[in-house]
Design a protein around this motif. Sequence first.
Motif, PDB file in Angstrom:
ATOM      1  N   UNK A  19       0.837  -1.204   0.000  1.00 59.11           N
ATOM      2  CA  UNK A  19       0.000   0.000   0.000  1.00 59.11           C
ATOM      3  C   UNK A  19       0.869   1.250   0.000  1.00 59.11           C
ATOM      4  N   UNK A  20       1.955   1.238   0.775  1.00 56.65           N
ATOM      5  CA  UNK A  20       2.870   2.380   0.800  1.00 56.65           C
ATOM      6  C   UNK A  20       3.508   2.586  -0.566  1.00 56.65           C
ATOM      7  N   UNK A  21       3.876   1.502  -1.238  1.00 62.82           N
ATOM      8  CA  UNK A  21       4.478   1.607  -2.571  1.00 62.82           C
ATOM      9  C   UNK A  21       3.473   2.176  -3.577  1.00 62.82           C
ATOM     10  N   UNK A  22       2.228   1.675  -3.515  1.00 57.55           N
ATOM     11  CA  UNK A  22       1.192   2.200  -4.420  1.00 57.55           C
ATOM     12  C   UNK A  22       0.937   3.677  -4.164  1.00 57.55           C
ATOM     13  N   UNK A  23       0.900   4.057  -2.899  1.00 60.62           N
ATOM     14  CA  UNK A  23       0.680   5.449  -2.544  1.00 60.62           C
ATOM     15  C   UNK A  23       1.809   6.322  -3.073  1.00 60.62           C
ATOM     16  N   UNK A  24       3.036   5.850  -2.951  1.00 57.59           N
ATOM     17  CA  UNK A  24       4.180   6.608  -3.452  1.00 57.59           C
ATOM     18  C   UNK A  24       4.079   6.786  -4.961  1.00 57.59           C
ATOM     19  N   UNK A  25       3.663   5.721  -5.671  1.00 63.44           N
ATOM     20  CA  UNK A  25       3.504   5.831  -7.132  1.00 63.44           C
ATOM     21  C   UNK A  25       2.398   6.811  -7.489  1.00 63.44           C
ATOM     22  N   UNK A  26       1.286   6.748  -6.769  1.00 68.41           N
ATOM     23  CA  UNK A  26       0.177   7.673  -7.029  1.00 68.41           C
ATOM     24  C   UNK A  26       0.574   9.117  -6.757  1.00 68.41           C
ATOM     25  N   UNK A  27       1.302   9.330  -5.665  1.00 68.04           N
ATOM     26  CA  UNK A  27       1.743  10.687  -5.345  1.00 68.04           C
ATOM     27  C   UNK A  27       2.676  11.230  -6.412  1.00 68.04           C
ATOM     28  N   UNK A  28       3.593  10.399  -6.908  1.00 60.67           N
ATOM     29  CA  UNK A  28       4.512  10.869  -7.948  1.00 60.67           C
ATOM     30  C   UNK A  28       3.763  11.113  -9.252  1.00 60.67           C
ATOM     31  N   UNK A  29       2.769  10.270  -9.548  1.00 63.00           N
ATOM     32  CA  UNK A  29       1.978  10.482 -10.760  1.00 63.00           C
ATOM     33  C   UNK A  29       1.170  11.761 -10.649  1.00 63.00           C
ATOM     34  N   UNK A  30       0.627  12.024  -9.490  1.00 68.20           N
ATOM     35  CA  UNK A  30      -0.146  13.241  -9.281  1.00 68.20           C
ATOM     36  C   UNK A  30       0.745  14.471  -9.378  1.00 68.20           C
ATOM     37  N   UNK A  31       1.944  14.393  -8.825  1.00 67.09           N
ATOM     38  CA  UNK A  31       2.872  15.519  -8.867  1.00 67.09           C
ATOM     39  C   UNK A  31       3.339  15.807 -10.286  1.00 67.09           C
ATOM     40  N   UNK A  32       3.392  14.787 -11.129  1.00 64.13           N
ATOM     41  CA  UNK A  32       3.899  14.988 -12.490  1.00 64.13           C
ATOM     42  C   UNK A  32       2.810  15.422 -13.471  1.00 64.13           C
ATOM     43  N   UNK A  33       1.531  15.424 -13.049  1.00 64.09           N
ATOM     44  CA  UNK A  33       0.475  15.844 -13.972  1.00 64.09           C
ATOM     45  C   UNK A  33       0.586  17.331 -14.229  1.00 64.09           C
ATOM     46  N   UNK A  34       0.283  17.701 -15.460  1.00 63.17           N
ATOM     47  CA  UNK A  34       0.370  19.107 -15.840  1.00 63.17           C
ATOM     48  C   UNK A  34      -0.859  19.852 -15.344  1.00 63.17           C
ATOM     49  N   UNK A  35      -0.675  21.124 -15.051  1.00 58.86           N
ATOM     50  CA  UNK A  35      -1.773  21.952 -14.552  1.00 58.86           C
ATOM     51  C   UNK A  35      -2.695  22.387 -15.691  1.00 58.86           C
ATOM     52  N   UNK A  36      -2.257  22.217 -16.955  1.00 55.96           N
ATOM     53  CA  UNK A  36      -3.035  22.677 -18.102  1.00 55.96           C
ATOM     54  C   UNK A  36      -4.111  21.687 -18.537  1.00 55.96           C
ATOM     55  N   UNK A  37      -4.203  20.577 -17.909  1.00 57.11           N
ATOM     56  CA  UNK A  37      -5.159  19.567 -18.339  1.00 57.11           C
ATOM     57  C   UNK A  37      -6.579  20.043 -18.095  1.00 57.11           C
ATOM     58  N   UNK A  38      -7.550  19.537 -18.856  1.00 58.03           N
ATOM     59  CA  UNK A  38      -8.951  19.917 -18.646  1.00 58.03           C
ATOM     60  C   UNK A  38      -9.416  19.606 -17.226  1.00 58.03           C
TER      61      UNK A  38
END
Length: 100
Positions: A19-38
Amino acid sequence: MADHLPETLEPFFHRATEAEERLARLESALASTKIDTPDAELVEKITQIQSKLEEANETVKQEQKKVKELTTENEKQRYRIEHLVRSLKAADEKLAKISK
């Protein structure tokens, strides 16, 4: 680290680690999303609406407080008027008795 855990706790430890590993992956994916997305625009609009809703709720609370204060004041005034009317009636009765 899991070697010193009792056998009954090992599955929980593994699940927590996963669960900690999945959370870390989700957090990094969220941090890398661009702010310009719809989605970001939608989030911004939702945030604005929530802000306006909070302002409206605060206004409603203030108005409810005013109504409560005015209702209390109105009750006090009605009480005073009632007693003034009683006093006037009593004075009129006394005046009528004296006038006879």
